[in-house]
Structures are given as structure tokens and as C-alpha cells.
Design a protein around this motif. Structure first.
Motif, PDB file in Angstrom:
ATOM      1  N   TRP A 150       0.845  -1.199   0.000  1.00  0.00           N
ATOM      2  CA  TRP A 150       0.000   0.000   0.000  1.00  0.00           C
ATOM      3  C   TRP A 150       0.879   1.247   0.000  1.00  0.00           C
ATOM      4  O   TRP A 150       1.896   1.305   0.711  1.00  0.00           O
ATOM      5  CB  TRP A 150      -0.897   0.025   1.230  1.00  0.00           C
ATOM      6  N   TYR A 151       0.455   2.245  -0.780  1.00  0.00           N
ATOM      7  CA  TYR A 151       1.166   3.518  -0.877  1.00  0.00           C
ATOM      8  C   TYR A 151       0.166   4.659  -0.750  1.00  0.00           C
ATOM      9  O   TYR A 151      -0.974   4.557  -1.205  1.00  0.00           O
ATOM     10  CB  TYR A 151       1.889   3.651  -2.217  1.00  0.00           C
ATOM     11  N   GLN A 152       0.635   5.757  -0.159  1.00  0.00           N
ATOM     12  CA  GLN A 152      -0.150   6.992  -0.100  1.00  0.00           C
ATOM     13  C   GLN A 152       0.485   8.013  -1.028  1.00  0.00           C
ATOM     14  O   GLN A 152       1.701   8.258  -0.950  1.00  0.00           O
ATOM     15  CB  GLN A 152      -0.164   7.549   1.327  1.00  0.00           C
ATOM     16  N   ILE A 184       3.420   2.523   2.689  1.00  0.00           N
ATOM     17  CA  ILE A 184       2.728   2.387   3.975  1.00  0.00           C
ATOM     18  C   ILE A 184       2.966   0.994   4.550  1.00  0.00           C
ATOM     19  O   ILE A 184       3.437   0.843   5.669  1.00  0.00           O
ATOM     20  CB  ILE A 184       1.206   2.616   3.816  1.00  0.00           C
ATOM     21  N   ASP A 202      -4.845  13.232   5.642  1.00  0.00           N
ATOM     22  CA  ASP A 202      -4.952  11.877   5.090  1.00  0.00           C
ATOM     23  C   ASP A 202      -5.559  11.891   3.693  1.00  0.00           C
ATOM     24  O   ASP A 202      -5.611  10.851   3.024  1.00  0.00           O
ATOM     25  CB  ASP A 202      -5.806  10.987   5.999  1.00  0.00           C
ATOM     26  N   ALA A 261      -5.698  11.881   0.057  1.00  0.00           N
ATOM     27  CA  ALA A 261      -4.658  11.429  -0.871  1.00  0.00           C
ATOM     28  C   ALA A 261      -5.226  10.363  -1.784  1.00  0.00           C
ATOM     29  O   ALA A 261      -6.354   9.908  -1.610  1.00  0.00           O
ATOM     30  CB  ALA A 261      -3.463  10.860  -0.101  1.00  0.00           C
ATOM     31  N   TYR A 281      -4.695   6.570  -2.630  1.00  0.00           N
ATOM     32  CA  TYR A 281      -4.120   5.383  -2.000  1.00  0.00           C
ATOM     33  C   TYR A 281      -3.976   4.304  -3.069  1.00  0.00           C
ATOM     34  O   TYR A 281      -4.959   3.859  -3.665  1.00  0.00           O
ATOM     35  CB  TYR A 281      -4.968   4.914  -0.829  1.00  0.00           C
TER      36      TYR A 281
END
Lengths: 117, 112
Positions: B34-36, B46, B85, B87, B89
Motif C-alpha cells: 500500500w502507498y499513499q 505504507i 490523510d 490522498a 491510496y
């Protein structure tokens, strides 16, 4: 710490011309992978090209090629014969050697490329 | 073959709420990351899960958690949402414990 730097926030190129996007990185690792990803407005991240650090030969994929300078920690992307579909955000990414802490990718801040008709 | 899928596409939440994002990897892929991606920046790592175990965690607060199910799909949970938060995802899957990562289209989260 691993860092990836893309110093060109925006670039433009005429259709059919050649453009080079710059990327530098910092790491103490000796073996790693480097990537260029393309993110068009649709948001899907698409792998453009990959380079293994232990390979001296620069990777090529059709119109895309890289200039990998390991000593200088530089990894630039050259796009030849630019096409309108190349318009996108381009991210340089670094992945260190696989460890038990996971396969983390480090991304630069991106270069927005516009191909002008 | 279907690529990485993520749901929902867009989500609007209020500060303090909780959110769950979902990801289905490419068939046969056992690793999910997972990436933000905050607007104007590159993706930030993440979590990574491999064979249902957490294998990596980025510099994110404990409000962020994830899990991977027996079918290798994954959920990312964020509690006590903050405006920061907001963003895109991104979920990425890998065939194994490898360098290859294939990204999904992302979930756009807006916190108001």
C-alpha cells in the motif's frame, strides 16, 4: 536512508522529438533496482522500464531507454520519437535489496511531461 | 488477466471517521503493498504484506493498519481521519517476494 530526487517538476517536448528526464538517488546499498513509472491522468501507475544495479548495460524498451551511472547515482530516462500518449507524470523509483523488512519502493516527486502536437 | 483492482474509486469522509480501502491483487500474486500519494508528490510506502504476514511498514502512525486475507486480497484501514490523510491510496501486487510491482488505479480519499 534512501532518497530519490527528480529536479525537473515540469517538462515539455514537441511530438516526434526526444526528451530526457533526470533522476538521482542516494543509497548505501550495493545491489538494488531502479524503475521509471508513468502515471497518466487516469492515475494508473504503469511500469516503463527497469534497471538492475548489477547490470552495466543500460536497459531499453522500444522508444524508452535509460542512462544508468552507478558511481554518480544517476538514472535518467530518454524518450525518443515522443508521442501524444506519452503525456503523463513520470516517477523515478528505487528498490533496495530484498530484506526481511519488506520490499519498499522509494519514489521521487515526479516530472510532469507534456508532449506538444 | 485482470489487473489489480481497488475499491471504492472515490471516497469522501469527515475528520475523525474511519475508512476501509480494499485491494484485489492479480491472480496468483501473493504480495500486496500500500502507498499513499498526496497531490503533487510521489507515492509513499505504507505497508507490505506477503503470505498474509506484514513484511514492511513505512513511517505512518498507528492509525493506519492493514491485513491480508487467505485469498491474498487486502484491506487498508485508517482511523481518526485527519485532513492530511486526503490522498490517492495505491495498492500494488507482486507475484512473490520480488522487485516487480503492479499498481492498481487507486482510491481517491477526501477528508473534509
Amino acid at each position: 536512508a534512501q532518497t530519490v530526487t527528480q529536479s525537473q517538476p515540469e517538462m515539455s517536448v514537441q511530438e516526434a522529438e526526444t526528451v530526457t528526464l533526470s533522476c538521482t538517488y542516494d543509497t548505501s546499498e550495493s545491489n538494488y533496482y531502479l524503475f521509471w513509472y508513468k502515471q497518466p491522468p487516469s492515475r494508473q501507475m504503469i511500469l516503463v522500464i527497469r534497471q538492475e544495479a548489477y547490470k552495466q548495460q543500460n536497459a531499453t524498451e522500444n522508444r524508452f531507454s535509460v542512462n544508468f551511472q552507478k558511481a554518480a547515482k544517476s538514472f535518467s530516462l530518454k524518450i525518443s520519437d515522443s508521442q501524444l500518449g506519452d503525456t503523463a507524470m513520470y516517477f523515478c523509483a528505487f528498490s533496495p535489496t530484498l530484506t526481511n523488512t519488506g520490499n519498499q519502493f522509494y519514489f521521487g516527486t515526479g516530472t510532469s511531461l507534456t508532449v506538444i502536437p | 488477466d485482470a489487473g489489480v483492482t481497488q475499491s471504492p474509486t472515490h471516497l469522501i469522509k469527515t475528520r475523525g471517521q474511519q475508512v476501509t480501502l480494499r485491494c484485489s491483487p492479480i491472480s496468483g500474486h501473493k504480495s500486496v503493498s500500500w502507498y499513499q500519494q498526496v497531490l503533487g508528490q510521489g507515492p509513499q510506502f505504507i505497508f507490505q504484506y506477503y503470505e498474509k504476514e506484514e513484511r514492511g511498514r513505512g513511517n505512518f502512525p498507528d492509525r493506519f493498519s492493514a491485513r491480508q486475507f487467505p485469498n491474498y486480497s487486502s484491506e487498508l484501514n485508517v482511523n481518526a481521519l485527519l485532513l492530511g490523510d486526503s490522498a490517492l491510496y495505491l495498492c500494488a501486487s507482486s507475484p512473490g517476494y520480488s522487485y516487480e510491482q503492479y499498481f492498481g488505479p487507486g482510491t481517491r480519499l477526501t477528508v473534509t
